[in-house]
Design a protein around this motif. Structure first.
Motif, mmCIF file in Angstrom:
data_model
loop_
_atom_site.group_PDB
_atom_site.id
_atom_site.type_symbol
_atom_site.label_atom_id
_atom_site.label_comp_id
_atom_site.label_asym_id
_atom_site.label_seq_id
_atom_site.Cartn_x
_atom_site.Cartn_y
_atom_site.Cartn_z
ATOM 1 N N SER A 95 8.894 2.100 -7.969
ATOM 2 C CA SER A 95 8.944 1.011 -8.949
ATOM 3 C C SER A 95 9.870 -0.105 -8.509
ATOM 4 C CB SER A 95 9.398 1.551 -10.311
ATOM 5 O OG SER A 95 10.667 2.186 -10.206
ATOM 6 N N SER A 96 10.627 0.101 -7.459
ATOM 7 C CA SER A 96 11.556 -0.907 -6.962
ATOM 8 C C SER A 96 11.497 -0.940 -5.447
ATOM 9 C CB SER A 96 12.984 -0.606 -7.432
ATOM 10 O OG SER A 96 13.396 0.682 -6.965
ATOM 11 N N LYS A 97 12.302 -1.814 -4.865
ATOM 12 C CA LYS A 97 12.327 -1.938 -3.414
ATOM 13 C C LYS A 97 12.789 -0.632 -2.788
ATOM 14 C CE LYS A 97 14.156 -4.789 0.331
ATOM 15 N NZ LYS A 97 15.012 -5.952 0.692
ATOM 16 N N PRO A 98 12.054 -0.141 -1.770
ATOM 17 C CA PRO A 98 12.430 1.145 -1.157
ATOM 18 C C PRO A 98 13.811 1.083 -0.523
ATOM 19 C CG PRO A 98 10.220 0.461 -0.485
ATOM 20 C CD PRO A 98 10.841 -0.706 -1.203
ATOM 21 N N ILE A 112 0.821 -1.207 0.000
ATOM 22 C CA ILE A 112 0.000 0.000 0.000
ATOM 23 C C ILE A 112 0.859 1.264 0.000
ATOM 24 C CG2 ILE A 112 -0.183 -0.002 2.529
ATOM 25 C CD1 ILE A 112 -2.957 1.158 2.242
ATOM 26 N N ILE A 113 2.016 1.209 0.645
ATOM 27 C CA ILE A 113 2.896 2.384 0.699
ATOM 28 C C ILE A 113 3.720 2.496 -0.577
ATOM 29 C CG2 ILE A 113 4.656 3.559 2.048
ATOM 30 C CD1 ILE A 113 1.896 3.183 3.398
ATOM 31 N N ILE A 114 4.155 1.362 -1.105
ATOM 32 C CA ILE A 114 4.889 1.390 -2.377
ATOM 33 C C ILE A 114 4.025 2.024 -3.463
ATOM 34 C CG2 ILE A 114 5.837 -0.068 -4.213
ATOM 35 C CD1 ILE A 114 6.834 -1.965 -2.085
ATOM 36 N N LYS A 115 2.752 1.671 -3.466
ATOM 37 C CA LYS A 115 1.827 2.248 -4.448
ATOM 38 C C LYS A 115 1.608 3.729 -4.181
ATOM 39 C CE LYS A 115 -2.862 1.742 -6.282
ATOM 40 N NZ LYS A 115 -4.139 0.974 -6.184
#
Length: 591
Positions: free
Chosen positions: A487-490, A479-482
Motif C-alpha cells: 500500500s506504500s512505497k516498498p 506490477i510488483i507493488i500490486k
C-alpha cells in the motif's frame, strides 16, 4: 542506469557550455585556405541555432560510440542515446524490414539444404535473438508465486512474443518475427571454459597483445568495463580478454549464418534480451564489430555482433506497445527450423545442459565458481575454502591441496563501493620525486604484495549480481507493488523479499536443467571430462568447428580488447608552468 530514459524525459542532453569532443564534419563549398587551429572546439548548441561567429551548419550527429569515447558528459546524453536501443526501435525495424524466410528442404540423399526467400529485397533482414537466464527469472517472478510460471515458461512466452502468431507478428506491417531464439546460457558455458583456461595459462596469461596481468578481472559486466576505461586505465591490463556471452553469441550467430546461408552479415539482425541497461553500451562498442575483431583493427562502420539490446522491463513494454498481455501468452514451445549446421545446432539448442545449481555460483553466470571448480578438478583431493569479506558482496576463496597448502586464491567483489577497493589496490606505486623519499612508494608496494595475492577476481557493478541488474523488473514497479499487495512505497525488506523471489526462479530453472542433464548422463550422452556439468573438450571441439566454418582464427572470434578513454572535456588546459605559478600565488609566493 536505473530507469528507462528517452528524449521526451530530458532537457539536458549536453549541458550548456560543455564542449563535445565529437568534431562537426563539414564539406566547404570552396577549398579552405588553411586548416583550423587545434585549439578550436565545436560545441553542441541546445537550441540548434548557430552563433554570430559561426556559419550555419547542420545539427551535429552524435552516436553512442562517440559518447563512449568521452569521459566528460556521460549522464543524460549517454542515456538518451542508449534509449535508441529500445522496444520502440525494435518495432520500428520490424515494420521497416520484411523478414527473410528460411526453408529447409530434403536434398534427396538423406540430407537437407536450406533456401533463403526474400533476398531480392535489399531491406529484408534475418531476425535472430538471444535471451538471458536472468531475464527469464525476472519475468517468472513478476508473474507471481501463485501463477505457476517458471523461468522456463517465461522463456517460452518470450519466444511466443518475438515469433509466435499472437506476438509482435500479429500487429506488424510485414508480420516479421524472429527465426531463431537462442539461450545465452550456451555462450556462457563457452565463456566459462575459455575464462578458466585463460586464468590457468602459463606465466602471466599469454604473450604479446594477449598478455594479461594477474589478478585477472572478469569482463562480462559492461558497466564495470566502461568505468575502468574512463577513470582507471591502469586496471585494463588485468581485464579478461574473453568476450561476454552476449557478444560471443552475436559473433557466433552472425558469422555462422552468413557463411552457411550466404547472407551478408549486415542483413542479419541480432536482438539480445538482457538484465542490464549497460549491455546496450557493450553492444555499441567498436570492439564488437567485425572490422575490429576480424583482423582489420581499424574502427569503422563494421557489422555489430549485437544490433539491439532490450531489458527485462522492456519486454513488458514491447508487449504493451502491441496491445499484448505478456502473461497471457502461451507457455507452449515454439517449433524452430533446425540451425543450418548440426554441430552448432546441438550447441545452441541442446537437449541437455549441465548446470551450476550451487548458490555459491551466484546469479551472474558463475565465472568465479567455474574457475574454482576447474582448478579443484586438476588437483584431486583439494578443497575450496570460503571467507566472507567486510560485507556480503565481498567473498574470498582459497583452493587448498589435500595436504592443506593453498594452491589458488580468488575473490568476488560486487557493487561499485567494493570495486573502489580493487581499483585503489591495483594502482601502481608512485614514488616521490624528492631525493631520498622512497618510503611512501615502498609502503604502497608492500600493501599491494600482501593484499593482491588473488589470481582471479569476479567483478560486477550491481550489488547482488545480475538478477539485480538495472534493467530488471523492480520492486517499485506498479506490477510488483500490486502483486506483493503493498500500500506504500516498498522499503528495504520488500526489496530483499523481491530479489529472493527472482533468485529462487533463477536457481529453480538451473535445477530443472540439471535433472535433465543427469538423466542424459545415465544414458551415456554426456562426456566424462565435465567440470560443474560442462565439458571443456566439448566446448573446445565446438569452437574449433565454428572457426573452420568461418575460416577465422578462434582467438579472433572469442577475444576482445579495451582502450583507455582520454578526454579534455571539462579539464583545464593550463600548462604545468602555469599551474605552478597559480599555486605559488595562492600560498603567498610568486615569481
Amino acid at each position: 542506469m536505473s530507469a528507462i530514459l528517452s528524449a521526451d524525459d530530458l532537457n539536458d542532453f549536453i549541458s550548456p557550455g560543455v564542449a563535445c569532443i565529437k568534431p562537426v564534419e563539414t564539406l566547404p563549398a570552396e577549398p579552405a585556405p588553411s586548416a583550423p587551429s587545434d585549439e578550436l572546439e565545436h560545441e553542441v548548441i541546445l537550441d540548434g541555432q548557430p552563433t554570430a561567429n559561426t556559419p550555419s551548419q547542420p545539427p551535429a550527429q552524435i552516436s553512442l560510440t562517440d559518447c563512449l569515447a568521452c569521459s566528460g558528459c556521460v549522464t543524460s546524453a549517454e542515456a538518451v542515446l542508449v534509449s535508441l536501443q529500445s522496444h520502440s526501435e525494435l518495432l520500428s525495424v520490424l515494420d521497416q524490414a520484411p523478414a527473410l524466410r528460411i526453408h529447409r528442404d530434403e536434398d534427396g540423399g538423406g540430407g537437407y539444404r536450406y533456401r533463403v526467400e526474400g533476398l531480392e529485397d535489399p531491406a529484408s533482414k534475418l531476425f535472430v535473438a538471444s535471451v538471458s537466464p536472468q531475464t527469464r527469472a525476472s519475468l517468472a517472478a513478476a508473474a507471481g508465486p501463485g501463477s505457476g510460471v517458471s523461468a522456463r515458461d517465461s522463456g517460452r512466452m518470450i519466444a511466443q512474443l518475438l515469433t509466435g502468431p499472437n506476438g509482435v507478428r500479429a500487429g506488424g506491417k510485414w508480420s516479421s518475427g524472429f527465426e531463431w531464439i537462442a539461450d545465452t546460457n550456451t555462450a556462457r558455458e563457452a565463456c566459462l571454459v575459455l575464462g578458466a583456461e585463460e586464468v590457468l595459462r602459463d606465466g602471466d596469461g599469454g604473450t604479446g597483445n594477449n598478455k594479461i596481468a594477474k589478478p585477472i578481472l572478469t569482463s562480462s559486466c559492461p558497466g564495470w568495463v566502461c568505468y575502468a576505461e574512463k577513470t582507471h586505465p591502469h586496471v585494463l591490463p588485468h581485464i579478461s580478454r574473453v568476450k561476454s556471452p552476449q557478444a560471443l553469441m552475436g559473433t557466433l550467430l552472425k558469422t555462422t549464418l552468413s557463411r552457411i546461408l550466404d547472407i551478408p552479415a549486415d542483413r542479419i539482425w541480432h536482438l539480445a534480451v538482457m538484465p542490464c541497461f549497460d549491455k546496450k553500451l557493450e553492444a555499441s562498442r567498436e570492439e564488437f564489430t567485425d572490422h575490429v575483431w576480424n583482423g582489420c583493427g581499424k574502427p569503422g562502420k563494421g557489422v555489430r555482433d549485437v544490433d539491439c539490446v532490450i531489458t527485462s522491463k522492456e519486454i513488458l513494454m514491447l508487449a504493451e506497445s502491441r496491445g499484448i498481455d505478456f502473461f497471457g501468452l502461451s507457455k507452449a514451445p515454439i517449433p524452430q527450423i533446425p540451425f543450418p549446421d548440426p554441430i552448432i545446432h546441438k550447441f545452441l539448442f541442446p537437449f541437455n545442459r549441465g548446470s551450476q545449481v550451487d548458490p555459491a555460483a551466484g546469479t551472474s553466470g558463475g565465472n568465479l565458481y567455474y574457475v574454482l571448480q576447474y582448478v579443484a578438478a586438476q588437483h584431486p583431493g583439494s578443497k575450496i575454502q570460503t571467507t566472507r569479506g567486510r560485507n556480503a558482496d565481498v567473498i574470498e576463496y582459497t583452493v587448498n591441496s589435500a595436504s592443506g597448502e593453498p594452491i589458488f586464491k580468488a575473490a568476488r567483489y560486487y557493487g561499485f563501493r567494493n570495486i573502489q577497493n580493487i581499483v585503489r589496490r591495483l594502482k601502481p606505486a608512485k614514488l616521490s620525486r624528492m631525493p631520498g623519499s622512497k618510503a611512501a612508494g615502498a609502503r604502497r608496494t608492500a600493501a599491494k604484495s600482501t593484499g593482491l595475492e588473488h589470481a582471479y577476481i569476479e567483478v560486477m557493478a550491481c550489488p547482488g549480481g545480475c538478477t539485480n541488474g538495472g534493467g530488471q523488473i523492480k520492486v517499485d514497479d506498479p506490477i510488483i507493488i500490486k502483486q506483493m499487495g503493498l500500500s506504500s512505497k516498498p522499503g528495504p525488506e520488500e526489496q530483499k523479499r523481491w530479489l529472493a523471489q527472482v533468485d529462487e526462479a533463477y536457481f529453480s530453472a538451473e535445477e530443472a536443467e540439471a535433472e535433465v542433464y543427469e538423466s542424459s548422463k545415465q544414458n551415456g550422452e554426456a562426456r566424462e571430462d565435465t567440470v560443474s556439468g560442462i565439458s571443456p573438450s566439448y566446448i573446445r571441439d565446438t569452437l574449433a568447428h565454428w572457426a573452420s566454418i568461418t575460416s577465422i582464427e578462434m582467438d579472433r572470434l572469442v577475444s576482445t580488447s579495451y582502450r583507455e578513454v582520454i578526454s579534455d572535456v571539462g579539464k583545464s588546459k593550463t600548462t604545468d608552468t602555469e599551474r605552478v605559478v597559480q599555486l605559488a600565488g595562492k600560498i603567498g609566493g610568486g615569481w
